[in-house]
Motif scaffolding. Sequence first.
Motif, PDB file in Angstrom:
ATOM      1  N   MET A  84      -0.093  -8.953   5.465  1.00 47.18           N
ATOM      2  CA  MET A  84       0.195  -8.485   4.112  1.00 47.18           C
ATOM      3  C   MET A  84      -0.502  -7.171   3.765  1.00 47.18           C
ATOM      4  SD  MET A  84      -1.390 -10.382   0.808  1.00 47.18           S
ATOM      5  CE  MET A  84      -2.994 -10.166   1.519  1.00 47.18           C
ATOM      6  N   VAL A  85      -1.797  -7.085   4.046  1.00 48.88           N
ATOM      7  CA  VAL A  85      -2.564  -5.890   3.664  1.00 48.88           C
ATOM      8  C   VAL A  85      -2.101  -4.691   4.500  1.00 48.88           C
ATOM      9  CG1 VAL A  85      -4.860  -4.856   3.582  1.00 48.88           C
ATOM     10  CG2 VAL A  85      -4.554  -7.257   2.941  1.00 48.88           C
ATOM     11  N   PHE A  86      -1.962  -4.899   5.801  1.00 54.78           N
ATOM     12  CA  PHE A  86      -1.507  -3.840   6.703  1.00 54.78           C
ATOM     13  C   PHE A  86      -0.117  -3.358   6.300  1.00 54.78           C
ATOM     14  CE2 PHE A  86       0.379  -3.103  11.167  1.00 54.78           C
ATOM     15  CZ  PHE A  86       0.061  -1.758  11.161  1.00 54.78           C
ATOM     16  N   MET A  87       0.783  -4.273   6.017  1.00 57.47           N
ATOM     17  CA  MET A  87       2.153  -3.881   5.664  1.00 57.47           C
ATOM     18  C   MET A  87       2.192  -3.099   4.353  1.00 57.47           C
ATOM     19  SD  MET A  87       5.634  -5.778   6.172  1.00 57.47           S
ATOM     20  CE  MET A  87       6.896  -5.971   4.931  1.00 57.47           C
ATOM     21  N   ALA A  88       1.357  -3.487   3.411  1.00 54.87           N
ATOM     22  CA  ALA A  88       1.324  -2.758   2.137  1.00 54.87           C
ATOM     23  C   ALA A  88       0.923  -1.300   2.373  1.00 54.87           C
ATOM     24  CB  ALA A  88       0.343  -3.433   1.175  1.00 54.87           C
ATOM     25  N   ASP A  89      -0.074  -1.087   3.216  1.00 52.31           N
ATOM     26  CA  ASP A  89      -0.514   0.279   3.494  1.00 52.31           C
ATOM     27  C   ASP A  89       0.467   1.023   4.393  1.00 52.31           C
ATOM     28  OD1 ASP A  89      -2.749   0.000   1.929  1.00 52.31           O
ATOM     29  OD2 ASP A  89      -4.131  -0.381   3.591  1.00 52.31           O
ATOM     30  N   LEU A  90       0.920   0.341   5.460  1.00 48.72           N
ATOM     31  CA  LEU A  90       1.830   0.989   6.409  1.00 48.72           C
ATOM     32  C   LEU A  90       3.117   1.426   5.724  1.00 48.72           C
ATOM     33  CD1 LEU A  90       2.444   1.685   9.428  1.00 48.72           C
ATOM     34  CD2 LEU A  90       3.565  -0.553   9.568  1.00 48.72           C
ATOM     35  N   SER A  91       3.674   0.564   4.884  1.00 45.63           N
ATOM     36  CA  SER A  91       4.958   0.884   4.252  1.00 45.63           C
ATOM     37  C   SER A  91       4.846   2.149   3.402  1.00 45.63           C
ATOM     38  CB  SER A  91       5.453  -0.285   3.406  1.00 45.63           C
ATOM     39  OG  SER A  91       4.567  -0.549   2.338  1.00 45.63           O
ATOM     40  N   ARG A  92       3.659   2.338   2.800  1.00 44.77           N
ATOM     41  CA  ARG A  92       3.477   3.538   1.969  1.00 44.77           C
ATOM     42  C   ARG A  92       3.187   4.785   2.784  1.00 44.77           C
ATOM     43  NH1 ARG A  92      -0.598   1.127  -2.327  1.00 44.77           N
ATOM     44  NH2 ARG A  92      -1.241   0.026  -0.445  1.00 44.77           N
ATOM     45  N   ALA A  93       2.965   4.603   4.094  1.00 47.50           N
ATOM     46  CA  ALA A  93       2.771   5.756   4.977  1.00 47.50           C
ATOM     47  C   ALA A  93       4.079   6.142   5.675  1.00 47.50           C
ATOM     48  CB  ALA A  93       1.698   5.439   6.015  1.00 47.50           C
ATOM     49  N   ILE A  94       5.145   5.377   5.424  1.00 46.70           N
ATOM     50  CA  ILE A  94       6.459   5.671   6.007  1.00 46.70           C
ATOM     51  C   ILE A  94       7.294   6.407   4.965  1.00 46.70           C
ATOM     52  CG2 ILE A  94       8.568   4.685   6.988  1.00 46.70           C
ATOM     53  CD1 ILE A  94       6.892   2.216   7.804  1.00 46.70           C
ATOM     54  N   GLU A  95       7.724   7.616   5.312  1.00 47.81           N
ATOM     55  CA  GLU A  95       8.466   8.430   4.346  1.00 47.81           C
ATOM     56  C   GLU A  95       9.957   8.255   4.552  1.00 47.81           C
ATOM     57  OE1 GLU A  95       6.855  12.425   4.239  1.00 47.81           O
ATOM     58  OE2 GLU A  95       4.824  11.614   4.420  1.00 47.81           O
ATOM     59  N   LEU A  96      10.404   7.006   4.410  1.00 47.74           N
ATOM     60  CA  LEU A  96      11.813   6.641   4.535  1.00 47.74           C
ATOM     61  C   LEU A  96      12.061   5.511   3.547  1.00 47.74           C
ATOM     62  CD1 LEU A  96      12.124   6.269   8.430  1.00 47.74           C
ATOM     63  CD2 LEU A  96      13.095   8.129   7.059  1.00 47.74           C
ATOM     64  N   PRO A  97      13.313   5.311   3.148  1.00 50.55           N
ATOM     65  CA  PRO A  97      13.609   4.209   2.222  1.00 50.55           C
ATOM     66  C   PRO A  97      13.619   2.864   2.948  1.00 50.55           C
ATOM     67  CG  PRO A  97      15.618   5.387   2.751  1.00 50.55           C
ATOM     68  CD  PRO A  97      14.512   6.107   3.451  1.00 50.55           C
ATOM     69  N   VAL A  98      12.448   2.301   3.198  1.00 49.86           N
ATOM     70  CA  VAL A  98      12.363   1.035   3.929  1.00 49.86           C
ATOM     71  C   VAL A  98      12.736  -0.145   3.015  1.00 49.86           C
ATOM     72  CG1 VAL A  98      10.494   1.911   5.389  1.00 49.86           C
ATOM     73  CG2 VAL A  98       9.937   0.511   3.396  1.00 49.86           C
ATOM     74  N   GLU A  99      13.159  -1.226   3.631  1.00 49.87           N
ATOM     75  CA  GLU A  99      13.263  -2.498   2.925  1.00 49.87           C
ATOM     76  C   GLU A  99      12.231  -3.447   3.526  1.00 49.87           C
ATOM     77  OE1 GLU A  99      17.306  -4.002   2.505  1.00 49.87           O
ATOM     78  OE2 GLU A  99      18.034  -1.943   2.536  1.00 49.87           O
ATOM     79  N   MET A 100      11.872  -4.467   2.771  1.00 50.77           N
ATOM     80  CA  MET A 100      10.834  -5.393   3.235  1.00 50.77           C
ATOM     81  C   MET A 100      11.274  -6.832   3.061  1.00 50.77           C
ATOM     82  SD  MET A 100       7.382  -3.848   1.554  1.00 50.77           S
ATOM     83  CE  MET A 100       7.330  -2.149   1.003  1.00 50.77           C
ATOM     84  N   ASP A 101      10.884  -7.635   4.031  1.00 52.49           N
ATOM     85  CA  ASP A 101      11.047  -9.085   3.891  1.00 52.49           C
ATOM     86  C   ASP A 101       9.847  -9.728   4.583  1.00 52.49           C
ATOM     87  OD1 ASP A 101      12.097 -11.515   3.207  1.00 52.49           O
ATOM     88  OD2 ASP A 101      13.991 -11.252   4.267  1.00 52.49           O
ATOM     89  N   PHE A 102       9.661 -11.008   4.318  1.00 59.93           N
ATOM     90  CA  PHE A 102       8.477 -11.686   4.858  1.00 59.93           C
ATOM     91  C   PHE A 102       8.856 -13.040   5.417  1.00 59.93           C
ATOM     92  CE2 PHE A 102       6.913  -8.777   1.651  1.00 59.93           C
ATOM     93  CZ  PHE A 102       5.819  -8.202   2.274  1.00 59.93           C
TER      94      PHE A 102
END
Length: 194
Positions: free
Chosen positions: A60-78
């Motif tokens: 959870m913590v890693f994904m929160a940070d990683l997703s904000r370091a990706i400059e693309l319109p990502v989607e997320m699921d868990f």
Amino acid sequence: MVTDGVGLPAETGQWPGNDLGRAVVPGDRLAERVRELGAEITRDYRGRPPLLVGVLKGAMVFMADLSRAIELPVEMDFMAVASYGAATKSSGVVRIVKDLDMDLSGRHVLVVEDIVDSGLTLSYLRRNLAARHPATLEVCALLVKEGLQRTSLDLRYVGFSIPPRFVVGYGLDVAERYRNLPEIVEYSGPQDPQ
Ligand code: IMP
Ligand code: MG
């Protein structure tokens, strides 16, 4: 702030320090590596934005940070998995506790994992997700314990290789504790605390 040398606020009494060892990855190195991984993923997935699949709760913590370091319109699921057996050793028998909400077919799926130890959890996940017909399926693991056959696990992105010791922090827990430590720290307390 006064720290005990591993960046922890020792004098506040906030963390029961006798269970915690040295910092394996300090917070500033985590932040730097997450930025690098984000840049790499941004480059690799341009034109085909990824669906990030986080493995709860550790990632959870890693994904929160990683997703904000990706400059693309990502989607997320868990999804959440539990492995049978003792708390600190994976048995290889994995059970899905919470499944994904989204359909993976035709998607560029990037699994975000906290740590790969024996690799048993990940090989189960990979088989399970591959059967849902994603267009591509890759894995980004923050930590990999040294001594593993990384090639057989086919990890596309890895944050750090660390010694094969039990660690906590930055999402990783022991009996649900220490997930909110801002760095990766060795844990030397009881292996299966109740
Ligand atoms: P594996 O199946 O042996 O690769 O174990 C993977 C899972 O076990 C991870 O996703 C974590 O949830 C947990 N795990 C393995 N090593 C550690 C550790 O050092 N600290 C905290 N959790 C760990
Ligand atoms: Mg995990």
